[in-house]
Design a protein around this motif. Sequence first.
Motif, mmCIF file in Angstrom:
data_model
loop_
_atom_site.group_PDB
_atom_site.id
_atom_site.type_symbol
_atom_site.label_atom_id
_atom_site.label_comp_id
_atom_site.label_asym_id
_atom_site.label_seq_id
_atom_site.Cartn_x
_atom_site.Cartn_y
_atom_site.Cartn_z
ATOM 1 N N LEU A 34 0.851 -1.190 0.000
ATOM 2 C CA LEU A 34 0.000 0.000 0.000
ATOM 3 C C LEU A 34 0.886 1.239 0.000
ATOM 4 O O LEU A 34 1.698 1.430 0.907
ATOM 5 C CB LEU A 34 -0.903 0.004 1.237
ATOM 6 N N THR A 35 0.763 2.067 -1.016
ATOM 7 C CA THR A 35 1.651 3.232 -1.149
ATOM 8 C C THR A 35 0.998 4.531 -0.674
ATOM 9 O O THR A 35 1.677 5.542 -0.555
ATOM 10 C CB THR A 35 2.081 3.407 -2.617
ATOM 11 N N GLN A 36 -0.291 4.515 -0.400
ATOM 12 C CA GLN A 36 -0.977 5.732 0.015
ATOM 13 C C GLN A 36 -0.457 6.211 1.376
ATOM 14 O O GLN A 36 -0.215 5.405 2.270
ATOM 15 C CB GLN A 36 -2.490 5.503 0.100
ATOM 16 N N ASN A 37 -0.303 7.522 1.508
ATOM 17 C CA ASN A 37 0.103 8.123 2.774
ATOM 18 C C ASN A 37 -1.086 8.860 3.382
ATOM 19 O O ASN A 37 -1.403 9.976 2.980
ATOM 20 C CB ASN A 37 1.263 9.101 2.565
ATOM 21 N N ILE A 38 -1.739 8.232 4.327
ATOM 22 C CA ILE A 38 -2.919 8.815 4.968
ATOM 23 C C ILE A 38 -2.598 9.047 6.443
ATOM 24 O O ILE A 38 -2.122 8.136 7.134
ATOM 25 C CB ILE A 38 -4.137 7.887 4.839
ATOM 26 N N ILE A 39 -2.835 10.255 6.907
ATOM 27 C CA ILE A 39 -2.576 10.580 8.316
ATOM 28 C C ILE A 39 -3.571 9.814 9.188
ATOM 29 O O ILE A 39 -4.783 9.907 8.971
ATOM 30 C CB ILE A 39 -2.696 12.089 8.571
ATOM 31 N N PRO A 40 -3.089 9.039 10.156
ATOM 32 C CA PRO A 40 -4.010 8.264 11.014
ATOM 33 C C PRO A 40 -4.721 9.162 12.022
ATOM 34 O O PRO A 40 -4.274 10.294 12.282
ATOM 35 C CB PRO A 40 -3.085 7.276 11.726
ATOM 36 N N PRO A 41 -5.824 8.697 12.602
ATOM 37 C CA PRO A 41 -6.483 9.437 13.689
ATOM 38 C C PRO A 41 -5.473 9.740 14.792
ATOM 39 O O PRO A 41 -4.557 8.942 15.038
ATOM 40 C CB PRO A 41 -7.571 8.475 14.171
ATOM 41 N N LYS A 42 -5.637 10.867 15.450
ATOM 42 C CA LYS A 42 -4.629 11.344 16.404
ATOM 43 C C LYS A 42 -4.210 10.310 17.449
ATOM 44 O O LYS A 42 -3.006 10.148 17.709
ATOM 45 C CB LYS A 42 -5.117 12.618 17.087
ATOM 46 N N PRO A 43 -5.136 9.577 18.085
ATOM 47 C CA PRO A 43 -4.701 8.602 19.097
ATOM 48 C C PRO A 43 -3.815 7.491 18.536
ATOM 49 O O PRO A 43 -3.069 6.862 19.281
ATOM 50 C CB PRO A 43 -6.022 8.035 19.631
ATOM 51 N N LEU A 44 -3.898 7.235 17.226
ATOM 52 C CA LEU A 44 -3.079 6.192 16.609
ATOM 53 C C LEU A 44 -1.678 6.679 16.248
ATOM 54 O O LEU A 44 -0.786 5.883 15.979
ATOM 55 C CB LEU A 44 -3.755 5.668 15.339
ATOM 56 N N GLN A 45 -1.494 7.989 16.231
ATOM 57 C CA GLN A 45 -0.237 8.548 15.734
ATOM 58 C C GLN A 45 0.961 8.194 16.615
ATOM 59 O O GLN A 45 2.106 8.250 16.155
ATOM 60 C CB GLN A 45 -0.371 10.054 15.562
ATOM 61 N N ALA A 46 0.711 7.825 17.859
ATOM 62 C CA ALA A 46 1.816 7.402 18.730
ATOM 63 C C ALA A 46 2.347 6.035 18.318
ATOM 64 O O ALA A 46 3.483 5.674 18.639
ATOM 65 C CB ALA A 46 1.345 7.359 20.183
ATOM 66 N N ALA A 47 1.535 5.264 17.582
ATOM 67 C CA ALA A 47 1.922 3.906 17.198
ATOM 68 C C ALA A 47 2.300 3.793 15.729
ATOM 69 O O ALA A 47 3.167 2.997 15.363
ATOM 70 C CB ALA A 47 0.784 2.928 17.508
ATOM 71 N N VAL A 48 1.632 4.561 14.866
ATOM 72 C CA VAL A 48 1.866 4.447 13.417
ATOM 73 C C VAL A 48 1.971 5.837 12.791
ATOM 74 O O VAL A 48 1.348 6.794 13.255
ATOM 75 C CB VAL A 48 0.750 3.635 12.721
ATOM 76 N N THR A 49 2.776 5.937 11.734
ATOM 77 C CA THR A 49 2.955 7.225 11.057
ATOM 78 C C THR A 49 2.020 7.393 9.869
ATOM 79 O O THR A 49 1.775 8.493 9.415
ATOM 80 C CB THR A 49 4.408 7.376 10.561
#
Length: 222
Positions: A33-48
Amino acid sequence: AGGFLGSYADLAIVGGALESIDVRDINDPDRELTQNIIPPKPLQAAVTRLRAADANWFFDFAESAKLVTRLVEASALYAPQEINFDAAVAISPKVIEDLLALTGPIEVGMKKFTFTAENFLEEIQRRVQVGHVTRATYPKEVLKELSAAVLLRVRSLEEEKRQEIVRLVRAWVEKKDVMLYFENAELQRFFEDLEATGTLYVPPANFEGDYLAVVDANVGGG
């Protein structure tokens, strides 16, 4: 629906009959998967970036299922063939346990392990933990063989046990051990009426008061 997705099955149904089933690790489409999608804020500590594995995030199952489906379809694993999925069905381990209780023990795997209703979840969790330590590519590889064996046994069940499956399906839907999402709006509305889609509870127009919803999500597989 619980957060991090570990495994999924790609099913093809033709004329009401199961034509093929391909059980995979969710990392298979995510790696391509090449798409760069910003995750929901609480997930940002685990995934970019948001991947299908973490898209099972929203309280409304339909919203999660729609996003997971879109991300899987966008993966190079499916996109070049223009493969689209008509539906997504979430099942809990309870479903497999109940089916194993009907079929009886099933022996699978190169090392011949016997799965039962009592040991299924514990054994799968053990294999995942060992896989983290050994950095195994797909610690739940045995699910491929097990799912095929369970389906084969279910097809050969006597009539009395098949009727038991009908009763179990009602219980699975009631307890949210099975949740469904359909791209087709009419089908989606039909199963919403049966309370099988995991959509949000909407209080009646004359409702006064509050209701409590407790949400527990596994973030990043941890």
